[in-house]
Write an enzyme that holds these catalytic residues in place. Structure first.
Site, mmCIF file in Angstrom:
data_model
loop_
_atom_site.group_PDB
_atom_site.id
_atom_site.type_symbol
_atom_site.label_atom_id
_atom_site.label_comp_id
_atom_site.label_asym_id
_atom_site.label_seq_id
_atom_site.Cartn_x
_atom_site.Cartn_y
_atom_site.Cartn_z
ATOM 1 N N LYS A 103 -31.424 38.922 93.851
ATOM 2 C CA LYS A 103 -29.995 39.251 93.815
ATOM 3 C C LYS A 103 -29.415 38.999 95.210
ATOM 4 O O LYS A 103 -29.365 39.904 96.037
ATOM 5 C CB LYS A 103 -29.816 40.714 93.400
ATOM 6 C CG LYS A 103 -28.393 41.218 93.493
ATOM 7 C CD LYS A 103 -28.193 42.509 92.728
ATOM 8 C CE LYS A 103 -26.783 43.032 92.962
ATOM 9 N NZ LYS A 103 -26.393 44.067 92.029
ATOM 10 N N GLU A 140 -32.867 42.454 96.546
ATOM 11 C CA GLU A 140 -31.463 42.228 96.916
ATOM 12 C C GLU A 140 -31.252 42.178 98.432
ATOM 13 O O GLU A 140 -31.078 43.211 99.077
ATOM 14 C CB GLU A 140 -30.562 43.326 96.317
ATOM 15 C CG GLU A 140 -29.092 43.132 96.695
ATOM 16 C CD GLU A 140 -28.143 44.171 96.102
ATOM 17 O OE1 GLU A 140 -28.606 45.084 95.401
ATOM 18 O OE2 GLU A 140 -26.942 44.062 96.359
ATOM 19 N N ARG A 157 -14.996 55.006 95.016
ATOM 20 C CA ARG A 157 -14.396 54.213 93.927
ATOM 21 C C ARG A 157 -13.506 55.091 93.033
ATOM 22 O O ARG A 157 -12.441 54.674 92.602
ATOM 23 C CB ARG A 157 -15.487 53.584 93.063
ATOM 24 C CG ARG A 157 -16.482 52.727 93.811
ATOM 25 C CD ARG A 157 -16.119 51.270 93.872
ATOM 26 N NE ARG A 157 -17.222 50.510 94.442
ATOM 27 C CZ ARG A 157 -17.390 50.304 95.758
ATOM 28 N NH1 ARG A 157 -16.497 50.748 96.621
ATOM 29 N NH2 ARG A 157 -18.438 49.628 96.197
ATOM 30 N N GLY A 211 -20.053 41.609 96.146
ATOM 31 C CA GLY A 211 -19.927 41.820 97.590
ATOM 32 C C GLY A 211 -18.526 41.927 98.173
ATOM 33 O O GLY A 211 -18.356 41.686 99.359
ATOM 34 N N GLY A 212 -17.526 42.234 97.347
ATOM 35 C CA GLY A 212 -16.173 42.355 97.886
ATOM 36 C C GLY A 212 -15.266 41.191 97.498
ATOM 37 O O GLY A 212 -14.091 41.170 97.872
HETATM 38 P P1 13P Z 1 -21.099 44.477 94.147
HETATM 39 O O1 13P Z 1 -21.123 43.431 93.083
HETATM 40 O O2 13P Z 1 -19.908 45.404 94.072
HETATM 41 O O3 13P Z 1 -21.352 43.914 95.514
HETATM 42 O O4 13P Z 1 -22.301 45.475 93.843
HETATM 43 C C1 13P Z 1 -23.521 44.966 93.483
HETATM 44 C C2 13P Z 1 -24.580 45.853 93.966
HETATM 45 O O5 13P Z 1 -25.436 46.262 93.205
HETATM 46 C C3 13P Z 1 -24.595 46.204 95.393
HETATM 47 O O6 13P Z 1 -25.826 46.774 95.719
#
Ligand code: 13P
Length: 341
Positions: A220, A178, A34, A263-264
């Site tokens: 999540k 998640e 990033r 998620g992109g």
């Molecule tokens: P993103 O919202 O960029 O997908 O990241 C959330 C996250 O915690 C991924 O593990």
């Protein structure tokens, strides 16, 4: 305070009205990617400065109830010497910690991955708690294709998520569970819906087997979306309907909150889709955001490591957090977006 009271107090603090979660827990290789995208090298000093910038954004506590940190950040300080978890707490933002140790190929399941990090987790949890963490996160990922994810990967990852969640609760730490169905691929939205339903079904079955208290965890998940390479795009309304249908079939009403990952999706897509989800009417759970990229990308691009850009970078974070807070209440309009530069 009993462990149950402690867990409940954390859930209550995190789920206060209008607040989502800031995911700032990128692992070393991910944050390097990033930072590199805006021309920065990933050094401990740059990571510290960047994460201090996020956590000292004035007014962020109005829209953010929890922040997920990476282990390194728990021990870092802001310019005035305040530990970063303390900077979050000052704004009423509960500090949390990513505790999984990343993913590796799953043996005997070509193409699938499994998340590791259970060994010694209970012991590590004690240390994180002393450093101020009150909740944790563990991410399992599922690749989608004609033959992926295999049932083996679905079952093995569900077991890992449930064992992690049980260990968290025993330590008085609220688990964020998640399971991420990845956006990569050319699959249809219907295929994503089927996969997400199978994944969540297995996850809640495993949570039940491991006696995880549903009232004291947060989910999540990914939204139900067509694969990134699928030519047919879906409208926010279609995404919202598919997502809610799958969640209603699989997530018990006892779970207090569902906090989506981005998620992109682009920042605007993630906000518009969350808003459409909340416009479908009342559901048993809070439907909010736990975004990484969708909150941070505009911040990184505004900052680029220059102290002179700190104020506009913090403004960018404040704006995205405010718009996602509105979307969490089904009150977002595209006209609320800032004018393009
Ligand atoms: P993103 O919202 O960029 O997908 O990241 C959330 C996250 O915690 C991924 O593990």
């Amino acid at each position: 305070m009993s462990v149950e009271d402690e867990l409940q107090a954390t859930v209550d603090a995190m789920t206060r009205p209008g607040r989502g979660i800031l995911a700032a827990d990128e692992s070393a290789p991910t944050i390097a990617k990033r930072l590199q995208a805006v021309g920065l090298e990933s050094t401990p000093e740059i990571r510290n400065a960047y994460r201090a910038l996020l956590l000292t954004t004035a007014g962020l506590g109005e829209f953010i109830g929890g922040v997920i940190l990476f282990e390194e950040t728990l021990g870092q300080k802001s310019a005035d010497g305040t530990p970063l978890p303390q900077c979050a707490l000052r704004q009423g933002i509960v500090p949390g910690i990513k505790v999984d140790a990343g993913k590796i190929p799953l043996a005997h399941a070509p193409g699938d991955e499994i998340t590791q990090g259970l060994d010694g987790l209970a012991k590590r949890m004690e240390g994180y708690k002393q450093q101020g963490a009150r909740f944790a996160k563990w991410r399992a990922v599922y690749h989608v294709s004609d033959r992926l994810p295999s049932q083996l990967a679905i079952d093995a990852n569900a077991e890992g998520l449930a064992r992690y969640a049980a260990i968290c609760q025993e330590s008085g730490i609220v688990p964020i569970v998640e399971p991420e169905v990845l956006l990569d691929g050319d699959h249809t939205i219907g295929h994503c819906a089927e996969t997400t339903e199978a994944v969540l079904h297995a996850v809640f079955h495993a949570l039940h087997r491991h006696r995880v208290v549903l009232e004291h965890m947060l989910l999540k998940p990914s939204m139900v979306l067509p694969g990134k390479e699928n030519a047919r795009k879906s409208s926010p309304g279609e995404i919202a309907e598919s997502t809610i249908r799958v969640l209603r079939r699989t997530v018990p009403a006892a779970v207090p909150g569902i906090y989506f990952l981005s998620g992109g999706q682009t920042p605007r897509e993630a906000t518009a889709n969350l808003d459409a989800i909340n416009r479908l009417g009342p559901q048993p759970w809070h439907l909010r955001f736990s975004y990484g990229r969708a909150l941070q990308d505009p911040v990184l691009h505004a900052w680029r490591g220059q102290p002179a850009n700190a104020a506009i970078a913090q403004q960018a974070l404040h704006t995205r957090a405010r718009l996602n807070s509105a979307a969490s209440q089904g009150r977002y309009e595209a006209s609320m977006e800032p004018a393009p530069e």
